[in-house]
Design a protein around this motif. Structure first.
Motif, PDB file in Angstrom:
ATOM      1  N   GLN A  27       0.732  -1.226   0.073  1.00 37.57           N
ATOM      2  CA  GLN A  27       0.074  -0.072   0.041  1.00 37.57           C
ATOM      3  C   GLN A  27       0.843   1.101  -0.057  1.00 37.57           C
ATOM      4  O   GLN A  27       0.629   2.097  -0.733  1.00 37.57           O
ATOM      5  CB  GLN A  27      -0.900  -0.029   1.112  1.00 37.57           C
ATOM      6  CG  GLN A  27      -2.032  -1.051   1.154  1.00 37.57           C
ATOM      7  CD  GLN A  27      -2.980  -0.770   2.443  1.00 37.57           C
ATOM      8  OE1 GLN A  27      -3.218   0.254   2.835  1.00 37.57           O
ATOM      9  NE2 GLN A  27      -3.375  -1.908   2.883  1.00 37.57           N
ATOM     10  N   LEU A  28       1.974   1.243   0.612  1.00 39.43           N
ATOM     11  CA  LEU A  28       2.898   2.403   0.865  1.00 39.43           C
ATOM     12  C   LEU A  28       3.323   2.763  -0.525  1.00 39.43           C
ATOM     13  O   LEU A  28       3.892   3.649  -1.027  1.00 39.43           O
ATOM     14  CB  LEU A  28       3.737   2.204   1.873  1.00 39.43           C
ATOM     15  CG  LEU A  28       4.791   3.442   2.239  1.00 39.43           C
ATOM     16  CD1 LEU A  28       4.035   4.617   2.413  1.00 39.43           C
ATOM     17  CD2 LEU A  28       5.839   3.027   3.480  1.00 39.43           C
ATOM     18  N   ARG A  29       4.083   1.444  -1.171  1.00 35.51           N
ATOM     19  CA  ARG A  29       4.693   1.658  -2.291  1.00 35.51           C
ATOM     20  C   ARG A  29       3.800   2.204  -3.567  1.00 35.51           C
ATOM     21  O   ARG A  29       4.053   3.018  -4.110  1.00 35.51           O
ATOM     22  CB  ARG A  29       5.264   0.403  -2.754  1.00 35.51           C
ATOM     23  CG  ARG A  29       6.407  -0.060  -2.090  1.00 35.51           C
ATOM     24  CD  ARG A  29       7.139  -1.515  -2.720  1.00 35.51           C
ATOM     25  NE  ARG A  29       7.491  -1.198  -4.065  1.00 35.51           N
ATOM     26  CZ  ARG A  29       8.583  -0.834  -4.472  1.00 35.51           C
ATOM     27  NH1 ARG A  29       9.568  -0.255  -3.780  1.00 35.51           N
ATOM     28  NH2 ARG A  29       8.792  -0.354  -6.021  1.00 35.51           N
ATOM     29  N   GLN A  30       2.334   1.715  -3.319  1.00 33.32           N
ATOM     30  CA  GLN A  30       1.617   2.203  -4.345  1.00 33.32           C
ATOM     31  C   GLN A  30       1.260   3.877  -3.940  1.00 33.32           C
ATOM     32  O   GLN A  30       0.898   4.501  -4.792  1.00 33.32           O
ATOM     33  CB  GLN A  30       0.370   1.464  -4.282  1.00 33.32           C
ATOM     34  CG  GLN A  30       0.526  -0.140  -4.640  1.00 33.32           C
ATOM     35  CD  GLN A  30       1.025  -0.005  -6.406  1.00 33.32           C
ATOM     36  OE1 GLN A  30       0.410   0.590  -7.281  1.00 33.32           O
ATOM     37  NE2 GLN A  30       1.692  -0.827  -6.404  1.00 33.32           N
ATOM     38  N   ARG A  31       1.411   4.136  -2.915  1.00 32.16           N
ATOM     39  CA  ARG A  31       0.811   5.638  -2.338  1.00 32.16           C
ATOM     40  C   ARG A  31       2.089   6.375  -2.888  1.00 32.16           C
ATOM     41  O   ARG A  31       1.652   7.593  -3.249  1.00 32.16           O
ATOM     42  CB  ARG A  31       0.729   5.756  -0.807  1.00 32.16           C
ATOM     43  CG  ARG A  31       0.671   6.998  -0.407  1.00 32.16           C
ATOM     44  CD  ARG A  31      -0.676   7.641  -0.435  1.00 32.16           C
ATOM     45  NE  ARG A  31      -1.819   6.672   0.177  1.00 32.16           N
ATOM     46  CZ  ARG A  31      -2.040   6.965   1.457  1.00 32.16           C
ATOM     47  NH1 ARG A  31      -1.745   7.927   2.023  1.00 32.16           N
ATOM     48  NH2 ARG A  31      -3.103   6.214   1.922  1.00 32.16           N
ATOM     49  N   LEU A  32       3.226   6.002  -2.945  1.00 36.58           N
ATOM     50  CA  LEU A  32       4.573   6.677  -3.137  1.00 36.58           C
ATOM     51  C   LEU A  32       4.828   6.761  -4.654  1.00 36.58           C
ATOM     52  O   LEU A  32       5.540   7.590  -5.125  1.00 36.58           O
ATOM     53  CB  LEU A  32       5.551   6.320  -2.091  1.00 36.58           C
ATOM     54  CG  LEU A  32       5.486   6.373  -0.720  1.00 36.58           C
ATOM     55  CD1 LEU A  32       6.592   6.013  -0.251  1.00 36.58           C
ATOM     56  CD2 LEU A  32       5.114   8.014  -0.513  1.00 36.58           C
ATOM     57  N   MET A  33       4.468   5.669  -5.391  1.00 32.72           N
ATOM     58  CA  MET A  33       4.792   5.600  -6.835  1.00 32.72           C
ATOM     59  C   MET A  33       4.492   6.675  -7.641  1.00 32.72           C
ATOM     60  O   MET A  33       3.190   7.245  -7.621  1.00 32.72           O
ATOM     61  CB  MET A  33       4.092   4.235  -7.248  1.00 32.72           C
ATOM     62  CG  MET A  33       4.647   3.755  -8.522  1.00 32.72           C
ATOM     63  SD  MET A  33       6.413   3.110  -8.469  1.00 32.72           S
ATOM     64  CE  MET A  33       5.956   1.521  -7.745  1.00 32.72           C
ATOM     65  N   ASP A  34       5.352   7.190  -8.290  1.00 33.56           N
ATOM     66  CA  ASP A  34       5.388   8.310  -9.467  1.00 33.56           C
ATOM     67  C   ASP A  34       4.920   9.402  -8.788  1.00 33.56           C
ATOM     68  O   ASP A  34       4.432  10.627  -9.165  1.00 33.56           O
ATOM     69  CB  ASP A  34       4.298   7.896 -10.353  1.00 33.56           C
ATOM     70  CG  ASP A  34       4.591   6.700 -11.361  1.00 33.56           C
ATOM     71  OD1 ASP A  34       5.621   6.437 -11.588  1.00 33.56           O
ATOM     72  OD2 ASP A  34       3.248   5.955 -11.366  1.00 33.56           O
ATOM     73  N   GLN A  35       5.170   9.557  -7.342  1.00 35.14           N
ATOM     74  CA  GLN A  35       5.121  11.085  -6.602  1.00 35.14           C
ATOM     75  C   GLN A  35       6.631  11.430  -6.260  1.00 35.14           C
ATOM     76  O   GLN A  35       7.334  10.548  -5.984  1.00 35.14           O
ATOM     77  CB  GLN A  35       4.204  10.712  -5.441  1.00 35.14           C
ATOM     78  CG  GLN A  35       2.836  10.104  -5.762  1.00 35.14           C
ATOM     79  CD  GLN A  35       1.950  11.326  -6.344  1.00 35.14           C
ATOM     80  OE1 GLN A  35       2.172  12.544  -6.280  1.00 35.14           O
ATOM     81  NE2 GLN A  35       0.923  11.043  -7.266  1.00 35.14           N
ATOM     82  N   ARG A  36       6.582  12.675  -6.222  1.00 29.97           N
ATOM     83  CA  ARG A  36       7.921  13.193  -5.419  1.00 29.97           C
ATOM     84  C   ARG A  36       7.715  13.229  -4.025  1.00 29.97           C
ATOM     85  O   ARG A  36       6.970  14.068  -3.579  1.00 29.97           O
ATOM     86  CB  ARG A  36       8.398  14.544  -5.947  1.00 29.97           C
ATOM     87  CG  ARG A  36       9.857  14.983  -5.273  1.00 29.97           C
ATOM     88  CD  ARG A  36      10.244  16.557  -5.703  1.00 29.97           C
ATOM     89  NE  ARG A  36      10.153  16.613  -7.045  1.00 29.97           N
ATOM     90  CZ  ARG A  36       9.298  17.343  -7.742  1.00 29.97           C
ATOM     91  NH1 ARG A  36       8.546  18.245  -7.333  1.00 29.97           N
ATOM     92  NH2 ARG A  36       9.781  17.543  -9.198  1.00 29.97           N
ATOM     93  N   TYR A  37       8.110  12.425  -3.259  1.00 31.46           N
ATOM     94  CA  TYR A  37       7.914  12.287  -1.733  1.00 31.46           C
ATOM     95  C   TYR A  37       9.160  12.641  -0.878  1.00 31.46           C
ATOM     96  O   TYR A  37      10.139  12.458  -1.244  1.00 31.46           O
ATOM     97  CB  TYR A  37       7.301  10.975  -1.764  1.00 31.46           C
ATOM     98  CG  TYR A  37       8.341   9.596  -1.865  1.00 31.46           C
ATOM     99  CD1 TYR A  37       9.381   9.333  -0.852  1.00 31.46           C
ATOM    100  CD2 TYR A  37       8.068   9.006  -3.147  1.00 31.46           C
ATOM    101  CE1 TYR A  37      10.129   8.350  -1.117  1.00 31.46           C
ATOM    102  CE2 TYR A  37       9.123   7.877  -3.601  1.00 31.46           C
ATOM    103  CZ  TYR A  37      10.197   7.705  -2.312  1.00 31.46           C
ATOM    104  OH  TYR A  37      10.970   6.669  -2.337  1.00 31.46           O
ATOM    105  N   LEU A  38       8.893  12.966   0.113  1.00 26.70           N
ATOM    106  CA  LEU A  38       9.783  12.998   1.409  1.00 26.70           C
ATOM    107  C   LEU A  38       9.386  12.299   2.439  1.00 26.70           C
ATOM    108  O   LEU A  38       8.187  12.431   3.124  1.00 26.70           O
ATOM    109  CB  LEU A  38       9.863  14.450   2.021  1.00 26.70           C
ATOM    110  CG  LEU A  38      10.611  14.585   3.297  1.00 26.70           C
ATOM    111  CD1 LEU A  38      11.948  14.483   3.060  1.00 26.70           C
ATOM    112  CD2 LEU A  38      10.566  16.127   3.745  1.00 26.70           C
ATOM    113  N   ILE A  39      10.082  11.204   2.939  1.00 28.19           N
ATOM    114  CA  ILE A  39       9.793  10.481   4.220  1.00 28.19           C
ATOM    115  C   ILE A  39      10.521  10.741   5.085  1.00 28.19           C
ATOM    116  O   ILE A  39      12.087  10.470   4.962  1.00 28.19           O
ATOM    117  CB  ILE A  39       9.794   8.817   3.751  1.00 28.19           C
ATOM    118  CG1 ILE A  39       9.006   8.545   2.538  1.00 28.19           C
ATOM    119  CG2 ILE A  39       9.680   8.059   4.911  1.00 28.19           C
ATOM    120  CD1 ILE A  39       7.585   8.457   2.846  1.00 28.19           C
ATOM    121  N   VAL A  40      10.130  10.902   6.174  1.00 23.42           N
ATOM    122  CA  VAL A  40      11.025  11.321   7.753  1.00 23.42           C
ATOM    123  C   VAL A  40      10.790  10.017   8.498  1.00 23.42           C
ATOM    124  O   VAL A  40       9.894   9.581   8.661  1.00 23.42           O
ATOM    125  CB  VAL A  40      10.642  12.575   8.349  1.00 23.42           C
ATOM    126  CG1 VAL A  40      11.325  12.785   9.754  1.00 23.42           C
ATOM    127  CG2 VAL A  40      10.789  13.643   7.502  1.00 23.42           C
TER     128      VAL A  40
END
Length: 302
Positions: A240-253
């Motif tokens: 679910q997390l991979r799909q949420r982040l896929m093709d998005q420019r993301y910042l994870i802390v």
């Protein structure tokens, strides 16, 4: 569940600095600390209650904000105190302002406890959850309320702030992991929170998410925090997390990570989209920072 992660982080901070067998601080009022820890444990139990518990939904955001604010203020005062540590050979005595902060935190938690009782006893007329307080997993252009002012703890840290900002929004398109390493209580979390909530970061990244790991990491709780959700099957959460982040420019802390095993469990959830995404971690252990980072490490304190 973001509130649970933040309240757990506050509990770990109190244990680490005040309840060790041989603390580096002379703290005269350990009973206040123990009482505060007991109340935090009660809030943990409350947050772990059924996800259908309306009282929890109403107060979850407030609990998170209280925990964030408390940890920021405690770390701020401890950071200034630890700066003097190398100049003396005897344990240090905290200032009265720290005692005042701890008692203030205790009063706020007691106020939440009273509201829990009130809402549970009158759940048919409970207040609607407050809006606008979410920090985790915010889309670009959204706004969030800050739980504490960064200027309280950022004196002398502008160079570090600028360095991190540059690494996060540099023109490198590949996924990069940036680490901040240093002992507990020197303001790593507060520094990162200041970066995380900066308007240029909010506008640059399409998705932001924050999770606190702590010494005994719970992968399911971490993934729930990153997904900003209250439930799910652990076998499906990484996907679910991979799909949420896929093709998005993301910042994870990933805040307060203690071991390489925790990093191994998490990093495979972060897709390489070649779009300038970043992962920012804080840790007390240099070997963890070296293991996880892309060669971009910042060491705080000594």
């Amino acid at each position: 569940m973001a509130a649970f992660a933040h309240i757990t982080s506050l509990l770990n901070t109190l244990h680490f600095h005040f309840l060790q067998p041989h603390p580096c601080l002379i703290f005269d009022d350990t009973e206040t600390i123990k009482s505060l820890c007991e109340k935090i444990l009660h809030l943990q139990a409350f947050l772990e209650d059924s996800e259908k518990n309306k009282a929890r939904r109403v107060l979850e955001s407030e609990i998170r904000c209280v925990a964030q604010d408390a940890e920021a203020k405690i770390e701020s005062q401890l950071y200034k105190l630890y700066l003097c540590r190398n100049r003396v050979e005897h344990p240090l005595k905290p200032p009265q302002s720290l005692y005042h902060t701890l008692k203030q935190v205790k009063r706020k938690i007691e106020s939440i406890e009273r509201r829990i009782i009130q809402i549970k006893s009158n759940n048919n007329h409970s207040a609607e959850p407050k809006s606008g307080n979410k920090i985790e997993n915010i889309k670009a252009g959204s706004s969030s309320q800050r739980s504490s002012e960064p200027n309280d703890v950022m004196v002398g840290c502008d160079d570090e702030f600028d360095t991190i900002m540059h690494k996060l929004i540099s023109h490198s398109n590949k996924l990069e992991v940036i680490s901040i390493v240093g002992m507990g209580g020197i303001g790593k979390t507060t520094l990162v929170r200041r970066v995380y909530e900066d308007v240029s970061i909010i506008s640059h990244f399409q998705v932001r998410a924050w999770a606190t790991v702590s010494q005994e990491h719970n992968l399911r709780e971490i993934l729930l925090s990153l997904l900003d959700t209250n439930g799910g099957d652990i076998s499906d959460l990484p996907n679910q997390l991979r799909q949420r982040l896929m093709d998005q420019r993301y910042l994870i802390v990933i805040d307060d990570i203690w071991g390489t095993k925790a990093w191994d469990d998490l990093h495979r959830c972060f897709p390489e989209s070649s779009n300038g995404s970043r992962v920012l971690i804080t840790t007390r252990l240099k070997q963890v920072a070296d293991y996880a980072s892309s060669g971009y490490g910042l060491q705080r304190g000594s």
